[in-house]
Design a protein around this motif. Sequence first.
Motif, PDB file in Angstrom:
ATOM      1  N   VAL A   5      51.400  46.287  39.347  1.00 34.73           N
ATOM      2  CA  VAL A   5      51.405  45.699  37.886  1.00 34.73           C
ATOM      3  C   VAL A   5      52.438  46.321  37.027  1.00 34.73           C
ATOM      4  O   VAL A   5      52.946  45.859  36.107  1.00 34.73           O
ATOM      5  N   ARG A   6      52.862  47.669  37.242  1.00 32.01           N
ATOM      6  CA  ARG A   6      53.836  48.314  36.312  1.00 32.01           C
ATOM      7  C   ARG A   6      55.120  47.600  36.649  1.00 32.01           C
ATOM      8  O   ARG A   6      55.997  47.728  35.809  1.00 32.01           O
ATOM      9  N   ILE A   7      55.482  47.009  38.097  1.00 30.99           N
ATOM     10  CA  ILE A   7      56.724  46.478  38.277  1.00 30.99           C
ATOM     11  C   ILE A   7      56.814  45.287  37.381  1.00 30.99           C
ATOM     12  O   ILE A   7      57.966  45.038  36.778  1.00 30.99           O
ATOM     13  N   LEU A   8      55.565  44.421  37.106  1.00 33.45           N
ATOM     14  CA  LEU A   8      55.839  43.353  36.290  1.00 33.45           C
ATOM     15  C   LEU A   8      55.852  43.735  34.890  1.00 33.45           C
ATOM     16  O   LEU A   8      56.728  43.042  33.957  1.00 33.45           O
ATOM     17  N   LEU A   9      55.190  44.680  34.382  1.00 35.79           N
ATOM     18  CA  LEU A   9      55.306  45.255  33.186  1.00 35.79           C
ATOM     19  C   LEU A   9      56.609  45.630  32.685  1.00 35.79           C
ATOM     20  O   LEU A   9      57.324  45.407  31.648  1.00 35.79           O
ATOM     21  N   GLU A  10      57.228  46.352  33.321  1.00 36.69           N
ATOM     22  CA  GLU A  10      58.521  46.978  33.267  1.00 36.69           C
ATOM     23  C   GLU A  10      59.470  45.789  33.163  1.00 36.69           C
ATOM     24  O   GLU A  10      60.627  45.915  32.478  1.00 36.69           O
ATOM     25  N   ARG A  11      59.509  44.677  33.879  1.00 35.77           N
ATOM     26  CA  ARG A  11      60.555  43.570  33.778  1.00 35.77           C
ATOM     27  C   ARG A  11      60.023  42.372  32.657  1.00 35.77           C
ATOM     28  O   ARG A  11      60.420  41.604  32.471  1.00 35.77           O
ATOM     29  N   GLY A  12      59.018  42.893  31.786  1.00 38.78           N
ATOM     30  CA  GLY A  12      58.736  42.128  30.750  1.00 38.78           C
ATOM     31  C   GLY A  12      57.606  40.916  31.220  1.00 38.78           C
ATOM     32  O   GLY A  12      57.604  39.880  30.225  1.00 38.78           O
ATOM     33  N   ASN A  13      57.314  40.762  32.359  1.00 36.87           N
ATOM     34  CA  ASN A  13      56.376  39.919  32.662  1.00 36.87           C
ATOM     35  C   ASN A  13      54.936  39.936  32.590  1.00 36.87           C
ATOM     36  O   ASN A  13      53.910  40.286  33.434  1.00 36.87           O
ATOM     37  N   ARG A  14      54.571  40.081  31.317  1.00 38.06           N
ATOM     38  CA  ARG A  14      53.264  40.845  30.782  1.00 38.06           C
ATOM     39  C   ARG A  14      52.051  39.716  31.218  1.00 38.06           C
ATOM     40  O   ARG A  14      50.815  40.150  31.414  1.00 38.06           O
ATOM     41  N   ILE A  15      52.428  38.499  31.070  1.00 34.90           N
ATOM     42  CA  ILE A  15      51.670  37.601  31.476  1.00 34.90           C
ATOM     43  C   ILE A  15      51.028  37.423  33.146  1.00 34.90           C
ATOM     44  O   ILE A  15      49.834  37.474  33.434  1.00 34.90           O
ATOM     45  N   SER A  16      52.286  37.581  33.772  1.00 37.59           N
ATOM     46  CA  SER A  16      51.947  37.771  35.115  1.00 37.59           C
ATOM     47  C   SER A  16      51.374  39.019  35.461  1.00 37.59           C
ATOM     48  O   SER A  16      50.427  38.934  36.657  1.00 37.59           O
ATOM     49  N   ALA A  17      51.480  40.146  34.903  1.00 35.08           N
ATOM     50  CA  ALA A  17      50.898  41.226  35.036  1.00 35.08           C
ATOM     51  C   ALA A  17      49.287  41.286  34.842  1.00 35.08           C
ATOM     52  O   ALA A  17      48.603  41.791  35.613  1.00 35.08           O
ATOM     53  N   ARG A  18      49.108  40.404  33.869  1.00 31.85           N
ATOM     54  CA  ARG A  18      47.592  40.203  33.602  1.00 31.85           C
ATOM     55  C   ARG A  18      47.059  39.530  34.816  1.00 31.85           C
ATOM     56  O   ARG A  18      45.910  39.879  35.124  1.00 31.85           O
ATOM     57  N   LEU A  19      47.566  38.859  35.138  1.00 34.99           N
ATOM     58  CA  LEU A  19      47.037  37.709  36.100  1.00 34.99           C
ATOM     59  C   LEU A  19      46.886  38.467  37.589  1.00 34.99           C
ATOM     60  O   LEU A  19      46.001  38.403  38.200  1.00 34.99           O
ATOM     61  N   PHE A  20      48.023  39.570  37.868  1.00 35.27           N
ATOM     62  CA  PHE A  20      47.946  40.219  39.015  1.00 35.27           C
ATOM     63  C   PHE A  20      46.794  41.307  38.939  1.00 35.27           C
ATOM     64  O   PHE A  20      46.119  41.636  39.898  1.00 35.27           O
ATOM     65  N   ALA A  21      46.630  41.748  37.585  1.00 35.96           N
ATOM     66  CA  ALA A  21      45.504  42.658  37.475  1.00 35.96           C
ATOM     67  C   ALA A  21      44.266  42.217  37.838  1.00 35.96           C
ATOM     68  O   ALA A  21      42.963  42.742  38.159  1.00 35.96           O
ATOM     69  N   LYS A  22      44.156  40.783  37.391  1.00 37.66           N
ATOM     70  CA  LYS A  22      42.971  40.255  37.855  1.00 37.66           C
ATOM     71  C   LYS A  22      42.523  40.000  39.288  1.00 37.66           C
ATOM     72  O   LYS A  22      41.142  40.334  39.666  1.00 37.66           O
ATOM     73  N   ALA A  23      43.569  40.080  40.182  1.00 38.72           N
ATOM     74  CA  ALA A  23      43.310  39.940  41.574  1.00 38.72           C
ATOM     75  C   ALA A  23      42.730  41.253  41.930  1.00 38.72           C
ATOM     76  O   ALA A  23      42.224  41.515  42.861  1.00 38.72           O
ATOM     77  N   ILE A  24      43.471  42.377  41.451  1.00 36.50           N
ATOM     78  CA  ILE A  24      43.074  43.652  41.624  1.00 36.50           C
ATOM     79  C   ILE A  24      41.482  43.729  41.131  1.00 36.50           C
ATOM     80  O   ILE A  24      40.621  44.630  41.886  1.00 36.50           O
ATOM     81  N   ASP A  25      41.196  43.390  40.091  1.00 43.89           N
ATOM     82  CA  ASP A  25      39.776  43.516  39.358  1.00 43.89           C
ATOM     83  C   ASP A  25      38.958  42.833  40.471  1.00 43.89           C
ATOM     84  O   ASP A  25      37.724  43.301  40.835  1.00 43.89           O
ATOM     85  N   VAL A  26      39.154  41.724  41.095  1.00 46.50           N
ATOM     86  CA  VAL A  26      38.527  40.839  42.370  1.00 46.50           C
ATOM     87  C   VAL A  26      38.129  41.669  43.227  1.00 46.50           C
ATOM     88  O   VAL A  26      36.919  42.172  43.825  1.00 46.50           O
ATOM     89  N   ALA A  27      39.182  42.561  43.862  1.00 42.21           N
ATOM     90  CA  ALA A  27      39.223  43.509  44.884  1.00 42.21           C
ATOM     91  C   ALA A  27      38.225  44.561  44.597  1.00 42.21           C
ATOM     92  O   ALA A  27      37.489  45.110  45.342  1.00 42.21           O
ATOM     93  N   ASP A  28      38.253  45.215  43.437  1.00 42.97           N
ATOM     94  CA  ASP A  28      37.585  46.434  43.126  1.00 42.97           C
ATOM     95  C   ASP A  28      36.045  46.054  42.775  1.00 42.97           C
ATOM     96  O   ASP A  28      35.214  46.531  43.207  1.00 42.97           O
ATOM     97  N   CYS A  29      35.835  44.915  42.265  1.00 42.16           N
ATOM     98  CA  CYS A  29      34.199  44.226  42.184  1.00 42.16           C
ATOM     99  C   CYS A  29      33.704  44.002  43.583  1.00 42.16           C
ATOM    100  O   CYS A  29      32.474  44.214  43.728  1.00 42.16           O
ATOM    101  N   ALA A  30      34.522  43.501  44.549  1.00 43.71           N
ATOM    102  CA  ALA A  30      33.937  43.285  45.754  1.00 43.71           C
ATOM    103  C   ALA A  30      33.648  44.859  46.336  1.00 43.71           C
ATOM    104  O   ALA A  30      32.598  44.669  46.964  1.00 43.71           O
ATOM    105  N   SER A  31      34.293  45.759  46.170  1.00 38.46           N
ATOM    106  CA  SER A  31      34.024  46.975  46.636  1.00 38.46           C
ATOM    107  C   SER A  31      32.784  47.404  45.918  1.00 38.46           C
ATOM    108  O   SER A  31      32.054  48.136  46.741  1.00 38.46           O
ATOM    109  N   THR A  32      32.379  47.296  44.550  1.00 38.44           N
ATOM    110  CA  THR A  32      31.227  47.563  44.194  1.00 38.44           C
ATOM    111  C   THR A  32      30.276  46.825  44.938  1.00 38.44           C
ATOM    112  O   THR A  32      28.916  47.477  44.787  1.00 38.44           O
ATOM    113  N   MET A  33      30.411  45.613  45.026  1.00 40.27           N
ATOM    114  CA  MET A  33      29.225  44.744  45.861  1.00 40.27           C
ATOM    115  C   MET A  33      28.938  45.367  47.237  1.00 40.27           C
ATOM    116  O   MET A  33      27.881  45.496  47.591  1.00 40.27           O
TER     117      MET A  33
END
Length: 389
Positions: free
Chosen positions: A248-276
């Motif tokens: 996510v930091r790679i995208l933020l450092e390049r100014g791709n803030r919208i893409s960073a949020r989208l990638f963070a969603k995918a990480i969230d999906v994986a984290d929630c799957a681990s919670t399940m």
Amino acid sequence: MSTQDSTGDDPIRVLATHAAGKVRTVSLHIPDRAWMGGAVIGMAPAEGVEHLRRHASHSPQAHAHALALACALAAGEPLPETAERLRTERRLAAEMIDMHLRRLLLDWPPSLGFEARTNRYAEFHRRLLKAGEHEHDFLLGGEVLDLVARELLAGFFNQIRMPHGIGEFLDRLAGGGSLSSVLSELIAHGPSTVPPEQRTALLGTLSADAWVAAAGAWPSAEFVRHPRYAGAPAETGPLARHAASPLVRILLERGNRISARLFAKAIDVADCASTMRHPGSEEVAPLIDACQAAPGVGMARVVTARGVLLCWVRLAEGRIAECAIVPAGAWNLQAEGVYCREAMCLEAADGAAESLKKRLEWLMLAIDPSLPFVVEVVTAAEDEAPASA
């Protein structure tokens, strides 16, 4: 939960003015139905919980469980037994996965010219709705992890070495995955550079006790509508939770803030799957907690796909006398919040209103509103000064 679609009663409305290819002003209308606290006043706790589970405009499981736990603490009841707490964690995680997948599989692909994966989403949606009710949550969580690794971001899992820099990041995107294709196209449209002084602080994960210390035993009406932390607006949601991720930091450092949020969603999906799969483990932070804020007052904090949801309840004679619920949108979509701040930095190289409208829609999709939204872009008056409202 549609996107640019105006279906539904009274959607979120964005009105932006533009000149010379830049956004000049932004205003937002958020319907009252985004705040659900008033809907349960006068009800018995069980009745209120069922009402939110059936009628909440967004995140019904999160609303229902937050209200139930806040009511229990207000009444001085003990916290639920461990088995019930773990079942609640799985249900909340499943709801987050479902909402993220709806965006990632149904809404984002068409916004960039790709086909929505309707059937694939439907397969998971039906099963996620029943999470917490059977013994197959462990297997379902594993299938969600496979979805992320083999279908959404396959290129990132084909190599052991983590990408360093945007060049290797783009190489991983080219390695395959439906979300990778969306991200590649989004990045190709250029960054959305936000000056440091205009960036919104990221809201950390706080306990229910910490929220009571910060907002008080009962929140003010101003806080419910326009919440602040440490006196300033803050962004809540997947980016706030995963900004420290190297990818996510790679995208933020390049100014791709919208893409960073989208990638963070995918990480969230994986984290929630681990919670399940492993709710309650030390490696997985709890999605919900609560405390007694004052005699007869309970407060619950729950993580949702869009960010933190806060719920205060005051009981009197066994009924809900007062209820204040602060949804994630109250943080992200307020006049001084992250959407308006970043919208004011958007530009279109071709100067076209339609190009600006598309960027405003992408930003809103990345922030992930809880209700349908409509974006309108009009030409600014000659004497109009840049502002957000």
